[in-house]
Design an enzyme around this catalytic site. Structure first.
Site, mmCIF file in Angstrom:
data_model
loop_
_atom_site.group_PDB
_atom_site.id
_atom_site.type_symbol
_atom_site.label_atom_id
_atom_site.label_comp_id
_atom_site.label_asym_id
_atom_site.label_seq_id
_atom_site.Cartn_x
_atom_site.Cartn_y
_atom_site.Cartn_z
ATOM 1 N N ASP A 47 -38.879 35.550 3.442
ATOM 2 C CA ASP A 47 -39.472 36.863 3.657
ATOM 3 C C ASP A 47 -40.854 36.908 3.012
ATOM 4 O OD1 ASP A 47 -39.489 39.440 4.679
ATOM 5 O OD2 ASP A 47 -38.754 40.319 2.825
ATOM 6 N N HIS B 299 -49.072 47.704 1.954
ATOM 7 C CA HIS B 299 -47.819 47.739 1.195
ATOM 8 C C HIS B 299 -47.993 47.103 -0.179
ATOM 9 C CE1 HIS B 299 -43.562 47.508 0.263
ATOM 10 N NE2 HIS B 299 -43.641 46.189 0.120
ATOM 11 N N GLU C 93 -36.825 48.100 4.072
ATOM 12 C CA GLU C 93 -38.143 47.567 4.393
ATOM 13 C C GLU C 93 -38.176 47.285 5.885
ATOM 14 O OE1 GLU C 93 -39.590 45.613 0.174
ATOM 15 O OE2 GLU C 93 -39.089 44.252 1.827
ATOM 16 N N GLU D 105 -39.589 45.614 8.997
ATOM 17 C CA GLU D 105 -40.312 44.364 9.161
ATOM 18 C C GLU D 105 -40.150 43.810 10.577
ATOM 19 O OE1 GLU D 105 -39.435 41.539 6.103
ATOM 20 O OE2 GLU D 105 -39.136 43.072 4.552
ATOM 21 N N ASP E 82 -35.025 44.651 5.642
ATOM 22 C CA ASP E 82 -34.755 43.904 4.418
ATOM 23 C C ASP E 82 -34.314 44.907 3.353
ATOM 24 O OD1 ASP E 82 -34.673 41.730 2.639
ATOM 25 O OD2 ASP E 82 -36.710 42.122 1.959
ATOM 26 N N ARG F 17 -34.018 48.512 -5.486
ATOM 27 C CA ARG F 17 -35.258 48.531 -6.252
ATOM 28 C C ARG F 17 -35.036 48.468 -7.761
ATOM 29 N NH1 ARG F 17 -38.825 46.805 -2.595
ATOM 30 N NH2 ARG F 17 -39.057 48.224 -0.832
ATOM 31 N N GLN G 34 -34.013 44.902 -8.508
ATOM 32 C CA GLN G 34 -35.192 44.072 -8.290
ATOM 33 C C GLN G 34 -36.194 44.213 -9.437
ATOM 34 O OE1 GLN G 34 -37.297 45.107 -4.691
ATOM 35 N NE2 GLN G 34 -38.927 43.615 -5.032
ATOM 36 N N LYS H 155 -32.296 41.591 -3.335
ATOM 37 C CA LYS H 155 -32.563 41.387 -1.910
ATOM 38 C C LYS H 155 -31.437 40.658 -1.185
ATOM 39 C CE LYS H 155 -37.058 42.636 -1.654
ATOM 40 N NZ LYS H 155 -37.644 43.531 -0.648
ATOM 41 N N THR I 153 -29.506 41.516 4.854
ATOM 42 C CA THR I 153 -30.710 41.699 5.665
ATOM 43 C C THR I 153 -30.244 41.884 7.096
ATOM 44 O OG1 THR I 153 -32.018 40.251 4.213
ATOM 45 C CG2 THR I 153 -32.879 40.669 6.425
ATOM 46 N N GLU J 17 -42.472 53.602 -1.044
ATOM 47 C CA GLU J 17 -43.844 54.016 -0.766
ATOM 48 C C GLU J 17 -43.893 55.446 -0.247
ATOM 49 O OE1 GLU J 17 -46.641 51.043 1.227
ATOM 50 O OE2 GLU J 17 -44.647 50.289 1.749
#
Length: 388
Positions: free
Chosen positions: A104, A111, A177, A179, A211, A215, A218, A231, A235, A336
């Site tokens: 990834d 971002h 996420e 993607e 994904d 948080r 992480q 992560k 996925t 975000e």
């Protein structure tokens, strides 16, 4: 002739591949045409499509992909036997590929800059290497799942800034996420690399990717070696693989790159893609991330991934990283969109920051197709289940 509704995102300019089954039958390869799925093993009489994954077909190479696409176009433009055609609503979709490896990337400047401002407010948003190479982490291929698979909330160590020591428990800041993922059709040997201009013949197609990201887990684990348990739990990818051959009209220039990339990352022809995504949270659209804003192209990602001599294999999946644009409503992750949880979104009359149990996220996308059409990627969905 198969009926294709006016304005369908799955017309003859798309023809995405997937793996499907009907009640009492084994998974096999099909192609979507309008609101129907054509059984390719039965329609073309080729056992390569009787497999439960696209890998055997992808391994046959670019010339074969071109030939089969032409065969399918001719087939579905004429009379197709009823017994090889199935309504989309009546089939079950499966993971379209046997995932060989999963990488990834982190290719959106918007971002990466936003997260830099959130995590390092007193420093430069981008790390010193970011504009010199496509940054990535190596993920876990065994936890790539097909759209519609429920996602169990992960547990792990987490430590909030206000806490003195870490604790163990369910993720408290579960995120998404949005993607775009790319699937390698023909790989490369150990000790060799894939030149940037071979992307168009090496990569078979593209899928949507979510994904999922824990948080808080992480944030505690990622220094110094990067994402791991935050992560690796899941996925999700869309079931339909849009062939790269269908995306020629979507090609655009990538944003200006400064400083100039090193030679192995220089493209003679651009592989930016004008793909427009949409993210919905419990049925409410919250973002429209534009893939055309991505700083690094998928061709550059593949070249960098193999430049050290690492192998690439049929079925390798590599994803773009979160797709975000310059505007707030173009951000492809909730961290975000809510600015780290400080600016909640209104979802169905409730103020929300991160995912709660029972929440469902859907990501869709479209792109320009040949002849002024638009083509679709389907969707990738997932619903959050409580931690076990």
């Amino acid at each position: 002739m198969i009926d294709i509704p006016d304005g369908s995102l799955f017309g003859l300019t798309n023809l995405p591949y997937g793996v499907f089954s009907t009640p009492g039958t084994e998974p096999r390869v099909g192609v979507r045409v309008g609101d129907s799925v054509v059984d390719l093993a039965a329609a073309l009489g080729d056992e390569v499509f009787a497999q439960p994954a696209l890998n055997a077909f992808m391994a046959q190479g670019h010339d074969r992909w071109v030939q089969v696409r032409q065969q399918i176009t001719e087939l579905v433009s004429g009379e197709v036997p009823d017994e090889v055609v199935h309504p989309v609503a009546e089939v079950r979709m499966h993971l379209p590929i046997e995932v060989a490896d999963y990488v990834d990337f982190y290719a959106s400047e918007h971002h990466a800059s936003n997260l830099g401002r959130l995590f390092r407010p007193d420093s430069e948003p981008l790390m010193p290497n970011w504009k010199h190479l496509p940054v990535a982490y190596h993920g876990r291929g065994g936890t790539v799942v097909v759209s519609g698979t429920d996602i169990v909330r992960p547990s792990g160590q987490r430590k909030a800034p206000s806490e003195d020591t870490p604790t163990f428990g369910p993720c408290r800041r579960l995120d998404i996420e949005a993607e775009l993922g790319f699937i390698v059709g023909t790989g490369s040997d150990l000790g060799t690399s894939v030149p940037v201009d071979e992307f168009g013949t090496r990569v078979f197609g593209a899928v949507l990717v979510n994904d999922w990201s824990a948080r808080d887990i992480q944030a505690w684990e990622y220094v110094p070696l990067g994402p791991f348990l935050g992560k690796s739990f899941a996925t999700s990818i869309s079931p339909w693989v849009v062939p790269l051959l269908a995306l020629e009209e979507a090609r655009v220039e990538i944003p200006p790159q400064s400083p100039e990339p090193l030679q192995y990352l220089k493209e003679s022809e651009p592989w930016g893609l004008d793909v427009e995504l949409a993210v919905s949270w419990n049925g409410h659209e919250v973002s429209r991330p534009p893939y055309r804003e991505m700083y690094w192209s998928p061709a550059q990602m593949l070249a960098h991934m193999t430049v050290n001599g690492a192998t690439s294999r049929t079925g390798d999946l590599y994803a773009s990283g979160t797709i975000s644009g310059p505007e707030k409503d173009q951000r492809g992750a909730f961290i975000e969109l809510t600015w780290g949880g400080k600016e909640p979104l209104s979802i169905g009359g409730e103020e929300r920051t991160f995912l709660e149990d029972g929440d469902e996220v859907a990501i869709t996308a479209t792109a320009p197709g040949a002849g002024g059409t638009r083509i679709g990627f389907g969707e990738v969905t997932g619903r959050i289940l409580p931690a076990t």
